[in-house]
Structures are given as C-alpha cells and as structure tokens.
Design a protein around this motif. Structure first.
Motif, PDB file in Angstrom:
ATOM      1  N   SER A  13       0.829  -1.204   0.000  1.00  0.00           N
ATOM      2  CA  SER A  13       0.000   0.000   0.000  1.00  0.00           C
ATOM      3  C   SER A  13       0.866   1.258   0.000  1.00  0.00           C
ATOM      4  CB  SER A  13      -0.930  -0.002   1.221  1.00  0.00           C
ATOM      5  OG  SER A  13      -0.180  -0.074   2.382  1.00  0.00           O
ATOM      6  N   LYS A  17       1.662   3.265  -6.667  1.00  0.00           N
ATOM      7  CA  LYS A  17       1.232   2.477  -7.832  1.00  0.00           C
ATOM      8  C   LYS A  17       0.282   3.276  -8.718  1.00  0.00           C
ATOM      9  CE  LYS A  17      -0.649  -0.881  -5.449  1.00  0.00           C
ATOM     10  NZ  LYS A  17      -0.392  -0.441  -4.065  1.00  0.00           N
ATOM     11  N   ARG A  40     -12.240  -0.827  -1.810  1.00  0.00           N
ATOM     12  CA  ARG A  40     -12.589   0.262  -0.890  1.00  0.00           C
ATOM     13  C   ARG A  40     -14.088   0.575  -0.959  1.00  0.00           C
ATOM     14  NH1 ARG A  40      -8.466   3.587   1.110  1.00  0.00           N
ATOM     15  NH2 ARG A  40      -6.391   2.788   0.637  1.00  0.00           N
ATOM     16  N   VAL A 104     -10.530  -1.984   5.105  1.00  0.00           N
ATOM     17  CA  VAL A 104     -10.557  -2.595   3.768  1.00  0.00           C
ATOM     18  C   VAL A 104      -9.862  -3.953   3.690  1.00  0.00           C
ATOM     19  CG1 VAL A 104      -8.585  -1.235   2.903  1.00  0.00           C
ATOM     20  CG2 VAL A 104     -10.215  -2.151   1.286  1.00  0.00           C
ATOM     21  N   SER A 105      -8.773  -4.151   4.419  1.00  0.00           N
ATOM     22  CA  SER A 105      -8.058  -5.425   4.298  1.00  0.00           C
ATOM     23  C   SER A 105      -8.910  -6.591   4.811  1.00  0.00           C
ATOM     24  CB  SER A 105      -6.727  -5.373   5.046  1.00  0.00           C
ATOM     25  OG  SER A 105      -5.843  -4.533   4.352  1.00  0.00           O
ATOM     26  N   ALA A 108     -11.346  -7.294   2.048  1.00  0.00           N
ATOM     27  CA  ALA A 108     -10.653  -7.841   0.863  1.00  0.00           C
ATOM     28  C   ALA A 108     -10.187  -9.283   1.076  1.00  0.00           C
ATOM     29  CB  ALA A 108      -9.461  -6.955   0.501  1.00  0.00           C
ATOM     30  N   ILE A 137      -2.914  -8.653  -9.348  1.00  0.00           N
ATOM     31  CA  ILE A 137      -3.200  -8.509 -10.784  1.00  0.00           C
ATOM     32  C   ILE A 137      -2.316  -9.455 -11.610  1.00  0.00           C
ATOM     33  CG2 ILE A 137      -3.517  -6.887 -12.712  1.00  0.00           C
ATOM     34  CD1 ILE A 137      -5.229  -6.356 -10.116  1.00  0.00           C
ATOM     35  N   ARG A 185      -1.984  -3.215   7.087  1.00  0.00           N
ATOM     36  CA  ARG A 185      -2.514  -3.660   5.792  1.00  0.00           C
ATOM     37  C   ARG A 185      -1.511  -4.569   5.075  1.00  0.00           C
ATOM     38  NH1 ARG A 185      -4.602   0.033   1.697  1.00  0.00           N
ATOM     39  NH2 ARG A 185      -3.620   1.851   2.620  1.00  0.00           N
TER      40      ARG A 185
HETATM   41  O1   DC Z   1      -4.468  -0.056  -3.486  1.00  0.00           O
HETATM   42  P1   DC Z   1      -5.240   0.358  -2.237  1.00  0.00           P
HETATM   43  O2   DC Z   1      -4.353   0.683  -1.074  1.00  0.00           O
HETATM   44  O3   DC Z   1      -6.233   1.426  -2.500  1.00  0.00           O
HETATM   45  O4   DC Z   1      -6.068  -0.956  -1.840  1.00  0.00           O
HETATM   46  C1   DC Z   1      -6.888  -0.995  -0.713  1.00  0.00           C
HETATM   47  C2   DC Z   1      -6.945  -2.399  -0.145  1.00  0.00           C
HETATM   48  O5   DC Z   1      -7.656  -3.263  -1.035  1.00  0.00           O
HETATM   49  C3   DC Z   1      -5.606  -3.071   0.101  1.00  0.00           C
HETATM   50  O6   DC Z   1      -5.135  -2.869   1.418  1.00  0.00           O
HETATM   51  C4   DC Z   1      -5.891  -4.526  -0.165  1.00  0.00           C
HETATM   52  C5   DC Z   1      -7.092  -4.547  -1.060  1.00  0.00           C
HETATM   53  N1   DC Z   1      -6.788  -4.908  -2.446  1.00  0.00           N
HETATM   54  C6   DC Z   1      -6.731  -6.238  -2.751  1.00  0.00           C
HETATM   55  O7   DC Z   1      -6.840  -7.075  -1.868  1.00  0.00           O
HETATM   56  N2   DC Z   1      -6.547  -6.632  -4.036  1.00  0.00           N
HETATM   57  C7   DC Z   1      -6.391  -5.733  -5.023  1.00  0.00           C
HETATM   58  N3   DC Z   1      -6.235  -6.145  -6.278  1.00  0.00           N
HETATM   59  C8   DC Z   1      -6.418  -4.347  -4.712  1.00  0.00           C
HETATM   60  C9   DC Z   1      -6.601  -3.965  -3.408  1.00  0.00           C
END
Ligand code: DC
Length: 228
Positions: A13, A17, A40, A104-105, A108, A137, A185
């Motif tokens: 984080s 990026k 989010r 968020v974590s 997620a 990704i 996170r």
């Molecule tokens: O990129 P970011 O910090 O805005 O992402 C927020 C949260 O979303 C991050 O702590 C983990 C989750 N996330 C994820 O698990 N998979 C992704 N492809 C993007 C983000």
C-alpha cells in the motif's frame, strides 16, 4: 502497429502504484483500473450498512448483500482519471478516508468479495490496452499479463506520502496512525489465504523509496516500449 498489452502493477500500500499507473495509461492512451478503489467501495458499503467495524465483520451478511452492490468507474476529464461510483453515487473521496483504510483489508480477505471483483476486473481488461494496479493482478487477475511490475518502498516513506496526501485534503490524522495502518494492511494483505500479496515470479521489482516519479516513469516506459 503496436499491440494493446496488459500492464499489471502490484505492490504494497502507498507505494505510488496509482500515480505511476495513471501516467503510463495517459502516455499510451490505455485504460487505468484502480482495483483498490473497488475493494474500498465494497468496504464503504459494508461500513455504511454496519456490516464491518473495527471489532466486527458480518461476513455472511456482506456476502448476501454483494448482489446489491454496483461499482462503476466514470472518467472525469478534468481530473484525468476515472472516479469510483457506488450504486450510482460518486464515492471517490469517501473511499480514501482513514476509516475505510482501516477496514478494507478485512473485507478484501473474503473470497466471495474477491471472486466478484476479479470477474469484473477481467472483463474490463479483456481487450488489453489496460494498466491495472492492485495486489493480485499479475498473479490472479491476469497471470498472462505481458508486463508485470511489483512496487515496494519502506513503510516509513509510504506512511509519510500517505500522511501528506490526507493532510493536504484536510483530513484530521496523525502520522503514527497512518504508519500503523500501512504496516497492518501489509500484514493482512500478505498473509490472507485467498490471493495474498506476493510478487509474481516474472514481475520486475521497483523499490521506489529513493526514486522520483520521473525516474520510475522513464524506466517503466522503456519496459513498455520493449513489449510493444
Ligand atoms: O491499493 P489500495 O491501497 O487502495 O487498496 C486498498 C486495499 O484493497 C488493500 O489494502 C488490499 C485490497 N486490495 C486487494 O486485496 N486486491 C487488489 N487487487 C487491490 C486492493
């Protein structure tokens, strides 16, 4: 003629990026997809519906509610990037708050949430010509991406960047809280069972603790040009 490739940018984080992804997308006229914004937005929905808080997560109820969540990116010409809309409402500012970052974590890590969002991400990138940033990704969403980058930087540098951003937009935050959030996170994102944050074997790693945006941009453009 140049091809339309997929550029996957993963990493910890606040490693910048999205800043670099936006610049690359602009230069090559590609679509930029901020997958973190999608996680989010689901988290904001869960928070607003009392399905997640600092000390609770109603995962079953959230999974049941996934069908009621529609996420859309709408390009904002003035800003030069797409903003996130949750069920038709622009939530771009709210999803960047410290409250959402703290939850968020947890959201997620839920497999059903990931399944829904990964499917949508794969649809958005299926024609190529896309720069997508996130955590999985290059490993899960597009394992066949032509170019994979993995961004890192020291936790201190990342927290400093994030702190400045939040202060500039007028949020009342303290540095220790941001540093803790960044580290927490990292820990949850890297240790979750489903699609943990790991560097894809063939990803090119950038430690940008001491690199300027211009330096990163130049190196990455060379990598992109070599693939086209
Ligand atoms: O990129 P970011 O910090 O805005 O992402 C927020 C949260 O979303 C991050 O702590 C983990 C989750 N996330 C994820 O698990 N998979 C992704 N492809 C993007 C983000």
């Amino acid at each position: 003629m140049s091809k339309n490739i997929i550029i996957a940018i993963d990493g910890f984080s606040s490693t910048g990026k999205s800043t670099i992804a936006k610049l690359i997308a602009k230069k090559y006229n590609y679509i930029y997809v901020d997958t973190g914004a999608m996680y989010r937005a689901v988290t904001l929905f869960a928070k607003n519906n009392q399905l997640v808080g600092l000390d609770f997560l109603k995962d079953e109820e959230l999974i049941d509610s996934l069908k009621d969540i529609t996420l859309t990116f709408k390009f904002n010409k003035d800003l030069g990037f797409a903003e996130m809309f949750l069920n038709g409402v622009n939530v771009e500012k709210e999803i960047r708050s410290i409250e959402v970052s703290q939850l968020v974590s947890k959201v997620a890590a839920i497999s059903e949430v990931r399944k829904k969002l990964v499917k949508e991400q794969q649809l958005m990138g299926k024609e190529g010509g896309v720069v997508m940033d996130g955590r999985d990704i290059g490993t899960v969403v597009f394992p066949e991406a032509e170019l994979k980058l993995f961004m890192t930087a020291s936790a201190d540098k990342r927290a400093t960047r994030r702190y400045k951003e939040l202060i500039e937009r007028g949020d009342d935050v303290n540095f220790e809280e941001i540093l803790f959030n960044v580290q927490e996170r990292d820990r949850i994102d890297s240790t979750r069972k489903d699609s943990p944050l790991v560097k894809a074997e063939e990803a090119i790693e950038f430690d940008n603790s001491d690199m300027s945006i211009e330096e990163q941009f130049k190196s990455i453009c060379t990598l992109v040009d070599n693939k086209l």
